[in-house]
Design a protein around this motif. Sequence first.
Motif, PDB file in Angstrom:
ATOM      1  N   THR A  54       2.693  -6.081  25.572  1.00 43.46           N
ATOM      2  CA  THR A  54       2.393  -5.718  24.175  1.00 43.46           C
ATOM      3  C   THR A  54       3.324  -6.447  23.202  1.00 43.46           C
ATOM      4  O   THR A  54       2.873  -6.984  22.195  1.00 43.46           O
ATOM      5  N   ASP A 153      -6.467  -7.469  25.128  1.00 34.38           N
ATOM      6  CA  ASP A 153      -5.440  -6.853  25.966  1.00 34.38           C
ATOM      7  C   ASP A 153      -6.126  -6.179  27.150  1.00 34.38           C
ATOM      8  O   ASP A 153      -7.181  -5.569  26.985  1.00 34.38           O
ATOM      9  N   GLU A 154      -5.516  -6.271  28.316  1.00 35.10           N
ATOM     10  CA  GLU A 154      -6.141  -5.726  29.533  1.00 35.10           C
ATOM     11  C   GLU A 154      -7.557  -6.279  29.672  1.00 35.10           C
ATOM     12  O   GLU A 154      -8.529  -5.533  29.881  1.00 35.10           O
TER      13      GLU A 154
END
Length: 211
Positions: A54, A153-154
Amino acid sequence: MTQSFASLTLPAAQLENLAELGYASMTPVQAAALPAILEGRDVRAQAKTGSGKTAAFGIGLLQQIDVTQFTTQALVLCPTRELADQVSKELRRLARFTQNIKILTLCGGQPISHQLDSLVHAPHIVVGTPGRIQEHLRKKSVNLDAMKVLVLDEADRMLDMGFADAIDDVISYTPTSRQTLLFSATYPQGIERISARIQREPVNIETGDVS
Ligand code: ADP
Ligand code: MG
């Protein structure tokens, strides 16, 4: 070997903030990704859960936000509401040195009417799940014409959950000049395909420790 955040071109206020957060040195994925991200390159990075992904994209994207412009300049797509909330929380910590920055989380399962109220003034950063962001783009309650940075993200989990079409649709609303950052914990083949479709000459980072 540990590397200090001070080796990056960051404002003194951000270096102070990171020290206050107890971030003494960069994690491996941060050390590998941040120089390229701060240069404006597209990056695709794979690193295990808990490795500080992050902040790797967050510190980078915050550098691109001009708070005097009331436009959405960064979008972070996450697979679930829980993850979107976590990302927003971390971005707010990383943005503590910036006055008046507006970060909004937009996910499904929450009343869209409340979200529309929050969108009367455009947030600088939107964090959310692909389906709900798609809905806001169709309603024109989110506008990405001034978006500079897109983060997936992910990305591996989003593909697993069947979000590929929703992601493609969201991307069709973004400027082609954008910087695209793709982060995941594992590296399935689908990641390479989506990267080839949406990124430009990405810097590829694998930190070795696969989840
Ligand atoms: P990931 O997305 O890779 O699973 P996170 O970004 O959620 O990992 O980070 C995991 C934890 O590590 C968080 O609590 C975060 O605040 C902390 N963290 C991130 N970067 C650093 C750092 N450079 N030094 C110390 N802690 C950090
Ligand atoms: Mg994460």
